[in-house]
Design an enzyme around this catalytic site. Structure first.
Site, PDB file in Angstrom:
ATOM      1  CD  GLU A  32      -2.952  -1.042   0.461  1.00  0.00           C
ATOM      2  OE1 GLU A  32      -3.101  -0.133  -0.165  1.00  0.00           O
ATOM      3  OE2 GLU A  32      -3.832  -2.018   0.624  1.00  0.00           O
ATOM      4  CB  CYS A  92      -1.906   7.228   1.084  1.00  0.00           C
ATOM      5  SG  CYS A  92      -3.115   6.075   1.863  1.00  0.00           S
TER       6      CYS A  92
HETATM    7  P1  NAP Z   1       8.225   5.622   4.715  1.00  0.00           P
HETATM    8  O1  NAP Z   1       9.455   6.227   5.065  1.00  0.00           O
HETATM    9  O2  NAP Z   1       8.073   4.671   3.592  1.00  0.00           O
HETATM   10  O3  NAP Z   1       8.047   4.353   6.131  1.00  0.00           O
HETATM   11  C1  NAP Z   1       6.972   3.517   6.301  1.00  0.00           C
HETATM   12  C2  NAP Z   1       7.514   2.359   7.170  1.00  0.00           C
HETATM   13  O4  NAP Z   1       8.476   1.672   6.445  1.00  0.00           O
HETATM   14  C3  NAP Z   1       8.039   2.809   8.344  1.00  0.00           C
HETATM   15  O5  NAP Z   1       7.990   1.778   9.218  1.00  0.00           O
HETATM   16  C4  NAP Z   1       9.769   3.004   8.155  1.00  0.00           C
HETATM   17  O6  NAP Z   1      10.600   2.969   9.157  1.00  0.00           O
HETATM   18  C5  NAP Z   1       9.855   1.927   7.251  1.00  0.00           C
HETATM   19  N1  NAP Z   1      10.846   1.949   6.074  1.00  0.00           N
HETATM   20  C6  NAP Z   1      11.167   2.827   5.529  1.00  0.00           C
HETATM   21  N2  NAP Z   1      12.185   2.568   4.570  1.00  0.00           N
HETATM   22  C7  NAP Z   1      12.385   1.028   4.766  1.00  0.00           C
HETATM   23  C8  NAP Z   1      13.519   0.280   4.072  1.00  0.00           C
HETATM   24  N3  NAP Z   1      14.226   0.433   3.335  1.00  0.00           N
HETATM   25  N4  NAP Z   1      13.098  -1.197   4.570  1.00  0.00           N
HETATM   26  C9  NAP Z   1      12.296  -1.472   5.375  1.00  0.00           C
HETATM   27  N5  NAP Z   1      11.459  -0.529   6.017  1.00  0.00           N
HETATM   28  C10 NAP Z   1      11.622   0.642   5.821  1.00  0.00           C
HETATM   29  O7  NAP Z   1       6.746   6.306   4.661  1.00  0.00           O
HETATM   30  P2  NAP Z   1       6.099   7.375   5.805  1.00  0.00           P
HETATM   31  O8  NAP Z   1       6.711   8.366   5.524  1.00  0.00           O
HETATM   32  O9  NAP Z   1       6.010   6.522   7.045  1.00  0.00           O
HETATM   33  O10 NAP Z   1       4.648   7.272   5.102  1.00  0.00           O
HETATM   34  C11 NAP Z   1       4.256   8.419   3.935  1.00  0.00           C
HETATM   35  C12 NAP Z   1       4.376   7.338   2.672  1.00  0.00           C
HETATM   36  O11 NAP Z   1       3.242   6.334   3.004  1.00  0.00           O
HETATM   37  C13 NAP Z   1       3.467   8.172   1.862  1.00  0.00           C
HETATM   38  O12 NAP Z   1       3.914   7.815   0.568  1.00  0.00           O
HETATM   39  C14 NAP Z   1       2.099   7.911   1.656  1.00  0.00           C
HETATM   40  O13 NAP Z   1       1.411   8.209   0.540  1.00  0.00           O
HETATM   41  C15 NAP Z   1       1.948   6.341   2.141  1.00  0.00           C
HETATM   42  N6  NAP Z   1       0.787   5.848   2.556  1.00  0.00           N
HETATM   43  C16 NAP Z   1       0.086   4.893   1.798  1.00  0.00           C
HETATM   44  C17 NAP Z   1      -0.794   4.447   2.341  1.00  0.00           C
HETATM   45  C18 NAP Z   1      -1.809   3.433   1.596  1.00  0.00           C
HETATM   46  O14 NAP Z   1      -2.823   2.811   2.273  1.00  0.00           O
HETATM   47  N7  NAP Z   1      -1.592   3.136   0.181  1.00  0.00           N
HETATM   48  C19 NAP Z   1      -1.263   4.958   3.536  1.00  0.00           C
HETATM   49  C20 NAP Z   1      -0.447   5.407   4.344  1.00  0.00           C
HETATM   50  C21 NAP Z   1       0.834   6.118   3.688  1.00  0.00           C
HETATM   51  P3  NAP Z   1      11.281   3.872   9.885  1.00  0.00           P
HETATM   52  O15 NAP Z   1      10.100   5.120  10.186  1.00  0.00           O
HETATM   53  O16 NAP Z   1      12.053   3.380  10.824  1.00  0.00           O
HETATM   54  O17 NAP Z   1      12.278   4.697   8.783  1.00  0.00           O
END
Ligand code: NAP
Length: 455
Positions: free
Chosen positions: A229, A263
């Site tokens: 997602e 999102c």
């Molecule tokens: P993010 O930086 O991708 O982080 C999401 C999760 O992934 C966090 O737990 C993060 O941990 C972890 N993570 C990051 N890089 C990783 C890697 N290389 N390997 C493993 N885990 C990793 O995203 P965010 O800033 O929290 O959220 C914003 C994004 O999420 C936006 O793009 C938004 O559109 C999307 N989103 C999508 C949905 C949907 O349902 N489609 C819903 C909500 C949000 P750390 O915090 O420790 O880095």
């Protein structure tokens, strides 16, 4: 020892420090989750539902406390944080009441004396979750997965570690056996080893495209199923027959809710030429009128962004878009003072090739795009590497439906902002990910769809 620090984005002050667990500790927690799975999978839906209802009660009884924690950790305005916890309770109840039906065997007529499809749990699931709905995103995964007979381990976003522990505690308070739902306080660099663990049977990630690519490729190497997602840059088409008042109300709420960090937020507004100027004028007026400030203050509509680095990144994207020819109509400056605040911002005359058109702007910045006619609007909406949500605002529902069917997205809503609903599947296409959460489609993602034949 490595630690996770949580920081209040409204003030910049540190809230707490959590010690990260070691690889061995993570391994032990996953082993425990597997041990519990071996008995949990044999429990009846009624037994599972009793505890899931109890979890809903715990969430509701403690909603003020949980909401304050979420607001403190990631800046959501308090009223919306309370709404988030209430939505979590609803989801728990929905799956408690409906899992039996959603996972009922499906008889299939064949030459067999009896043949049917059954949906069995698969084991321990890893959920990698984002901070933007720190309770809801987790429950959206956990309630159906656990009702289906699986167990879950969570790697939550570092900045909402307090929420992660509060959720683990809520499951225990509800009476779930220890190990059904476990928080792993690990960094993202430790996720690979967890995916590779033999007890982990599948992975679900909600987050950004880069995180999705990394986790999906490690899981792919290990032949483990994933649901992704990811981000979005949802387009809303505003047709010339739309009522401007309603359209601009939706646009303002859609772009600013959750401080612009949703999102499925409306991010690109594709407006037909005939009403472009009127829309922009009214939209600017309404965006300007929304009060930015302390997220605990009930008068506030726009709180801070979740982290200063995310705010600075967003500002760079705004500046880049302006240098590429977008016109700044409102906001667009980093306010003086403490906190990760960014004002309601509007960029107009946004076009393909500009940062604000091509990439996700994850904050309170609206991109307004001019379309010369209906077909042009559809083409602009679909001209995106993302495909999560989309919308059409029109005075004619039939016309709206015809357009909705042509939009390249997992969800297309007419005259309503896209919202997730436990009765409907939720997810994206293109770089917004794959697989579905919620409804029968979501709950079955993490089951073994098994054919039974009795000759
Ligand atoms: P993010 O930086 O991708 O982080 C999401 C999760 O992934 C966090 O737990 C993060 O941990 C972890 N993570 C990051 N890089 C990783 C890697 N290389 N390997 C493993 N885990 C990793 O995203 P965010 O800033 O929290 O959220 C914003 C994004 O999420 C936006 O793009 C938004 O559109 C999307 N989103 C999508 C949905 C949907 O349902 N489609 C819903 C909500 C949000 P750390 O915090 O420790 O880095």
């Amino acid at each position: 020892m490595e630690t996770t620090k949580t920081i209040n984005p409204a003030t910049g002050e540190q809230i707490a420090t959590y010690n990260r667990i070691s690889e061995t500790e993570a391994k032990n927690k996953v082993a425990k989750a597997n041990e519990v799975y071996l008995t949990w999978k044999h429990k009846s839906f009624e037994e599972r539902a009793k505890l899931m209802h109890e979890l809903a009660n715990i969430l509701e009884e403690n909603k003020e406390e949980y909401a304050q924690l979420a607001t403190k950790e990631m800046g959501k305005i308090i009223g919306q944080s309370i709404g988030e916890i209430e939505k979590c309770a609803k989801i728990c109840r929905y799956y408690a009441d409906n899992a039996t039906t959603l996972l009922a065997n499906e008889n299939v007529d064949t030459e067999a004396s009896k043949s049917y499809v059954t949906f069995q749990p698969i084991g321990v699931l890893l959920a990698v979750m984002p901070w933007n709905f720190p309770f809801y995103q987790v429950i959206r995964f956990a309630a159906p997965a656990i009702m289906a007979g699986n167990t879950g381990v969570l790697k939550h976003a570092s900045n909402v570690q307090g929420c992660a522990f509060a959720l683990e505690e809520a499951f225990e308070k509800a009476g779930f056996p220890k190990g059904i739902f476990t928080n792993l306080n690990i960094g993202s660099d430790a996720v690979k080893a967890v995916i590779e663990n033999k007890h982990i049977k599948a992975v679900t990630l909600t987050g950004s495209e880069p995180a999705g690519r990394s986790v999906a490729s490690i899981a792919g190497e290990n032949l483990k199923k994933t649901v992704m997602e990811l981000g979005g840059s949802d387009a809303y088409i505003i047709l010339e027959d739309a009522a401007i008042e309603e359209a601009t109300d939706l646009a303002t709420f859609g772009r600013l809710q959750n401080n612009g960090q949703t999102c499925i937020a409306a991010k690109r507004f594709v407006v037909l030429d005939e009403i472009y100027d009127d829309f922009l004028e009214k939209f600017t007026e309404k965006m300007k009128a929304k009060k930015m400030g302390e997220p605990m203050d009930e008068e506030t509509f726009l709180g801070p962004m979740a982290r200063e680095d995310l705010r600075d990144e967003l500002h760079e994207q705004v500046e880049k878009s302006i240098s590429q020819g977008a016109r700044l109509v409102l906001g667009g400056n980093v306010p003086d003072g403490k906190g990760a605040y960014y004002p309601a911002t509007i960029l107009a005359e946004v076009e393909p090739g500009m940062e604000a058109f091509d990439n996700e702007l994850f904050g309170p910045v609206a991109s307004v795009i001019k379309a010369k006619d209906e077909q042009h609007a559809i083409d602009l909406a679909n001209n995106s590497s993302f495909g999560l949500g989309s919308g059409v605002i029109t005075g004619d529902n039939e016309r709206g439906e015809k357009i909705a069917l042509q939009l390249e997205a997992g969800n297309s809503f007419v005259n309503k902002l896209v919202v997730s609903d436990p009765r409907l599947p939720f997810g994206g296409i293109k770089n917004s990910g794959y697989g579905r959460e919620l409804s029968s489609y979501g709950i079955r993602e993490f089951t073994n769809t098994k054919s039974i034949w009795i000759d």
